[in-house]
Design a protein around this motif. Sequence first.
Motif, PDB file in Angstrom:
ATOM      1  N   VAL A 274     -51.922   1.665  27.560  1.00  0.00           N
ATOM      2  CA  VAL A 274     -52.586   2.618  26.676  1.00  0.00           C
ATOM      3  C   VAL A 274     -53.648   1.876  25.890  1.00  0.00           C
ATOM      4  CG1 VAL A 274     -52.364   4.144  24.675  1.00  0.00           C
ATOM      5  CG2 VAL A 274     -50.605   4.182  26.466  1.00  0.00           C
ATOM      6  N   THR A 275     -54.900   2.337  26.026  1.00  0.00           N
ATOM      7  CA  THR A 275     -55.988   1.871  25.167  1.00  0.00           C
ATOM      8  C   THR A 275     -55.795   2.569  23.829  1.00  0.00           C
ATOM      9  OG1 THR A 275     -57.371   1.957  27.157  1.00  0.00           O
ATOM     10  CG2 THR A 275     -58.475   1.525  25.052  1.00  0.00           C
TER      11      THR A 275
ATOM     12  N   ALA B 168     -41.368  -1.798  23.818  1.00  0.00           N
ATOM     13  CA  ALA B 168     -40.000  -1.447  24.184  1.00  0.00           C
ATOM     14  C   ALA B 168     -39.936  -0.683  25.499  1.00  0.00           C
ATOM     15  CB  ALA B 168     -39.349  -0.626  23.072  1.00  0.00           C
ATOM     16  N   GLN B 169     -40.962   0.121  25.776  1.00  0.00           N
ATOM     17  CA  GLN B 169     -40.961   0.962  26.965  1.00  0.00           C
ATOM     18  C   GLN B 169     -41.583   0.283  28.191  1.00  0.00           C
ATOM     19  OE1 GLN B 169     -39.350   3.737  27.374  1.00  0.00           O
ATOM     20  NE2 GLN B 169     -38.698   3.826  25.227  1.00  0.00           N
ATOM     21  N   GLY B 170     -42.319  -0.798  27.998  1.00  0.00           N
ATOM     22  CA  GLY B 170     -42.939  -1.481  29.137  1.00  0.00           C
ATOM     23  C   GLY B 170     -44.346  -1.021  29.434  1.00  0.00           C
ATOM     24  N   ILE B 171     -45.063  -0.552  28.399  1.00  0.00           N
ATOM     25  CA  ILE B 171     -46.459  -0.147  28.540  1.00  0.00           C
ATOM     26  C   ILE B 171     -47.344  -1.241  27.945  1.00  0.00           C
ATOM     27  CG2 ILE B 171     -48.205   1.529  27.834  1.00  0.00           C
ATOM     28  CD1 ILE B 171     -46.072   3.671  27.792  1.00  0.00           C
ATOM     29  N   MET B 172     -48.299  -1.726  28.713  1.00  0.00           N
ATOM     30  CA  MET B 172     -49.205  -2.755  28.208  1.00  0.00           C
ATOM     31  C   MET B 172     -50.075  -2.209  27.078  1.00  0.00           C
ATOM     32  SD  MET B 172     -50.472  -4.688  31.734  1.00  0.00           S
ATOM     33  CE  MET B 172     -50.661  -3.191  32.722  1.00  0.00           C
ATOM     34  N   VAL B 173     -50.222  -2.995  26.024  1.00  0.00           N
ATOM     35  CA  VAL B 173     -51.121  -2.643  24.921  1.00  0.00           C
ATOM     36  C   VAL B 173     -52.524  -3.092  25.298  1.00  0.00           C
ATOM     37  CG1 VAL B 173     -51.676  -3.009  22.490  1.00  0.00           C
ATOM     38  CG2 VAL B 173     -49.281  -2.852  23.209  1.00  0.00           C
ATOM     39  N   ASP B 174     -53.455  -2.141  25.309  1.00  0.00           N
ATOM     40  CA  ASP B 174     -54.849  -2.419  25.667  1.00  0.00           C
ATOM     41  C   ASP B 174     -55.689  -2.393  24.406  1.00  0.00           C
ATOM     42  OD1 ASP B 174     -57.345  -2.662  26.852  1.00  0.00           O
ATOM     43  OD2 ASP B 174     -57.417  -0.563  27.509  1.00  0.00           O
ATOM     44  N   ILE B 175     -56.333  -3.532  24.098  1.00  0.00           N
ATOM     45  CA  ILE B 175     -57.107  -3.626  22.858  1.00  0.00           C
ATOM     46  C   ILE B 175     -58.608  -3.401  23.085  1.00  0.00           C
ATOM     47  CG2 ILE B 175     -55.421  -4.971  21.582  1.00  0.00           C
ATOM     48  CD1 ILE B 175     -58.487  -6.562  23.254  1.00  0.00           C
ATOM     49  N   ALA B 176     -59.005  -2.940  24.275  1.00  0.00           N
ATOM     50  CA  ALA B 176     -60.389  -2.505  24.458  1.00  0.00           C
ATOM     51  C   ALA B 176     -60.659  -1.363  23.484  1.00  0.00           C
ATOM     52  CB  ALA B 176     -60.617  -2.043  25.893  1.00  0.00           C
ATOM     53  N   HIS B 177     -61.850  -1.325  22.926  1.00  0.00           N
ATOM     54  CA  HIS B 177     -62.308  -0.252  22.035  1.00  0.00           C
ATOM     55  C   HIS B 177     -61.857  -0.399  20.589  1.00  0.00           C
ATOM     56  CE1 HIS B 177     -64.552   2.573  24.570  1.00  0.00           C
ATOM     57  NE2 HIS B 177     -63.670   2.318  25.535  1.00  0.00           N
ATOM     58  N   VAL B 178     -60.855  -1.203  20.298  1.00  0.00           N
ATOM     59  CA  VAL B 178     -60.349  -1.227  18.927  1.00  0.00           C
ATOM     60  C   VAL B 178     -61.248  -2.080  18.030  1.00  0.00           C
ATOM     61  CG1 VAL B 178     -57.991  -0.965  19.780  1.00  0.00           C
ATOM     62  CG2 VAL B 178     -58.820  -3.255  19.162  1.00  0.00           C
TER      63      VAL B 178
ATOM     64  N   THR C 252     -57.979  -4.248  13.918  1.00  0.00           N
ATOM     65  CA  THR C 252     -56.875  -3.736  14.738  1.00  0.00           C
ATOM     66  C   THR C 252     -56.407  -4.801  15.715  1.00  0.00           C
ATOM     67  OG1 THR C 252     -57.736  -1.465  14.594  1.00  0.00           O
ATOM     68  CG2 THR C 252     -56.192  -1.953  16.371  1.00  0.00           C
ATOM     69  N   PHE C 253     -57.348  -5.471  16.361  1.00  0.00           N
ATOM     70  CA  PHE C 253     -56.995  -6.503  17.340  1.00  0.00           C
ATOM     71  C   PHE C 253     -56.116  -7.567  16.700  1.00  0.00           C
ATOM     72  CE2 PHE C 253     -57.889 -10.838  18.758  1.00  0.00           C
ATOM     73  CZ  PHE C 253     -57.427 -10.777  20.064  1.00  0.00           C
ATOM     74  N   TYR C 254     -56.542  -8.100  15.563  1.00  0.00           N
ATOM     75  CA  TYR C 254     -55.793  -9.186  14.945  1.00  0.00           C
ATOM     76  C   TYR C 254     -54.401  -8.728  14.505  1.00  0.00           C
ATOM     77  CZ  TYR C 254     -59.911 -12.144  15.055  1.00  0.00           C
ATOM     78  OH  TYR C 254     -60.980 -12.901  15.486  1.00  0.00           O
ATOM     79  N   GLN C 255     -54.287  -7.507  14.040  1.00  0.00           N
ATOM     80  CA  GLN C 255     -52.979  -7.003  13.631  1.00  0.00           C
ATOM     81  C   GLN C 255     -52.057  -6.802  14.832  1.00  0.00           C
ATOM     82  OE1 GLN C 255     -53.707  -3.558  11.086  1.00  0.00           O
ATOM     83  NE2 GLN C 255     -55.094  -4.756   9.805  1.00  0.00           N
ATOM     84  N   VAL C 256     -52.616  -6.350  15.957  1.00  0.00           N
ATOM     85  CA  VAL C 256     -51.816  -6.234  17.177  1.00  0.00           C
ATOM     86  C   VAL C 256     -51.307  -7.607  17.601  1.00  0.00           C
ATOM     87  CG1 VAL C 256     -51.906  -5.715  19.660  1.00  0.00           C
ATOM     88  CG2 VAL C 256     -52.897  -4.106  18.016  1.00  0.00           C
ATOM     89  N   MET C 257     -52.180  -8.601  17.562  1.00  0.00           N
ATOM     90  CA  MET C 257     -51.785  -9.952  17.972  1.00  0.00           C
ATOM     91  C   MET C 257     -50.668 -10.500  17.093  1.00  0.00           C
ATOM     92  SD  MET C 257     -53.496 -10.919  20.677  1.00  0.00           S
ATOM     93  CE  MET C 257     -53.266  -9.221  21.192  1.00  0.00           C
ATOM     94  N   GLU C 258     -50.659 -10.118  15.819  1.00  0.00           N
ATOM     95  CA  GLU C 258     -49.628 -10.607  14.903  1.00  0.00           C
ATOM     96  C   GLU C 258     -48.244 -10.030  15.224  1.00  0.00           C
ATOM     97  OE1 GLU C 258     -50.911  -9.587  11.007  1.00  0.00           O
ATOM     98  OE2 GLU C 258     -52.470 -11.130  10.910  1.00  0.00           O
TER      99      GLU C 258
ATOM    100  N   VAL D 248     -45.243  -9.248  23.479  1.00  0.00           N
ATOM    101  CA  VAL D 248     -45.580  -9.509  24.876  1.00  0.00           C
ATOM    102  C   VAL D 248     -47.096  -9.618  25.017  1.00  0.00           C
ATOM    103  CG1 VAL D 248     -43.529  -8.402  25.846  1.00  0.00           C
ATOM    104  CG2 VAL D 248     -45.542  -7.014  25.313  1.00  0.00           C
ATOM    105  N   PRO D 249     -47.578 -10.134  26.152  1.00  0.00           N
ATOM    106  CA  PRO D 249     -49.027 -10.242  26.347  1.00  0.00           C
ATOM    107  C   PRO D 249     -49.715  -8.878  26.336  1.00  0.00           C
ATOM    108  CG  PRO D 249     -47.831 -11.539  27.977  1.00  0.00           C
ATOM    109  CD  PRO D 249     -46.820 -10.705  27.277  1.00  0.00           C
ATOM    110  N   CYS D 250     -51.000  -8.891  25.962  1.00  0.00           N
ATOM    111  CA  CYS D 250     -51.823  -7.687  25.929  1.00  0.00           C
ATOM    112  C   CYS D 250     -53.003  -7.851  26.888  1.00  0.00           C
ATOM    113  CB  CYS D 250     -52.355  -7.434  24.518  1.00  0.00           C
ATOM    114  SG  CYS D 250     -51.066  -7.186  23.278  1.00  0.00           S
ATOM    115  N   ILE D 251     -53.684  -6.751  27.131  1.00  0.00           N
ATOM    116  CA  ILE D 251     -54.902  -6.777  27.941  1.00  0.00           C
ATOM    117  C   ILE D 251     -56.065  -6.183  27.164  1.00  0.00           C
ATOM    118  CG2 ILE D 251     -53.693  -6.666  30.157  1.00  0.00           C
ATOM    119  CD1 ILE D 251     -54.483  -3.643  30.240  1.00  0.00           C
TER     120      ILE D 251
END
Length: 412
Positions: free
Chosen positions: A179-180, A216-226, A230-236, A240-243
Amino acid sequence: MRKLLVATLLSSATLFSCNKTQEKAPEEPALDIKTQAEELAKKFIITDGHIDLPYKLAEEGYMAIGEIPNLSGEIDGNFDFAKASQGGLNVPFMSIYIPASLQKYAGASKALADSLITMVEQITTTYPDHFALAGSPAEAQQNFEKGLISLPMGMENGSGIEDNIENVKYFFDRGIRYVTLTHSKNNLICDSSYDPSRKWNGLSPFGREVVKEMNAQGIMVDIAHVSDSTFYQVMEMTDVPCIASHSSVRKFTPGFERNMSDEMIKLLAQNKGVIQINFGSTFLSQKSRQLYDTAKIALKEFKMQNPNASDSAITAFSNQWLIDNDFFADVKDAADHIDHVVNLVGVDYVGLGSDFDGVGNSLPNRLKTAADYPKLIEELLNRGYSDEDIEKICYKNVFRVWDAVLTAAGKN
């Protein structure tokens, strides 16, 4: 990055032993780089993080449980079975794109997402000899061995989740594998790089719940567009790895927040994630970005001077203007972005995310459709990339992230 040089044959030599000439065993002729690239494109799986075919078809009037165009042949646009087969594209992520304009209508985003997912399912049932769904790298590998093109799905704009955290699981069950988080406007999850208002200064409280539930569900977090925040907070907070499913490198487009800065790319790599390079000329070239606004003005003036112009005439004018003004980037520019990521963090953290059928007529020279991946591979070979490097860029890096996310959620 340590790059292995492309192998070349040693020149023929006459060997002497006991004053007698001995014939050297005949050597296999060296493949020219173009042929080698074409063979690698067929040998390796190629995955692309973002193909906008479903929404393109919806805009053209094709809706779920309705007529589907003949994707087994060639259609207008950047992607179809013929082009993908020619270029070696095996695992194109179908973008389930939700326009930001729908965010103000309760239920509209989820309804469109459901409709586009059903359309992708219908493509696979209408053309089962060409396409198949894939919910994991293992399924994609199995489809590849059967000669089928996999159609995994990613939702572009988390607004489809709306305000219900249970929809994260719902969309996993429907086949969504990334999900982007947002698109062109801030939404209930986070701020967009394109929206100057910055409602949340990053993730919203609900957005933090969404990221945790995606993990928890196994959906990759997509940080395109953010937005950057937002990106730095997701990384914190992500476990699991993101795309970045279709983003390029900000170094080449200063001030364009939609692309990733060097600092962000380094942090994404520390997270074991992957940046998938967007092919759009305005993502690759500062010159193209500078000409973009001028192009819009020229098109506006043309429409004012020709109020009865047909859509085809408008498209023809636009295309000619871009050609006359040397607007387009080139396949070399896409390779430059890959080079920069590799030199910055290594070859394990870069992939391909063309944005085919999503960036209009802005695609670079020699990288216009899904048939053109061998031209990018050829450019990488010319720069000294090894077969192993190219295999990672084509699919192994993304498959590693995809597997890691599914495994962490107990879905593998």
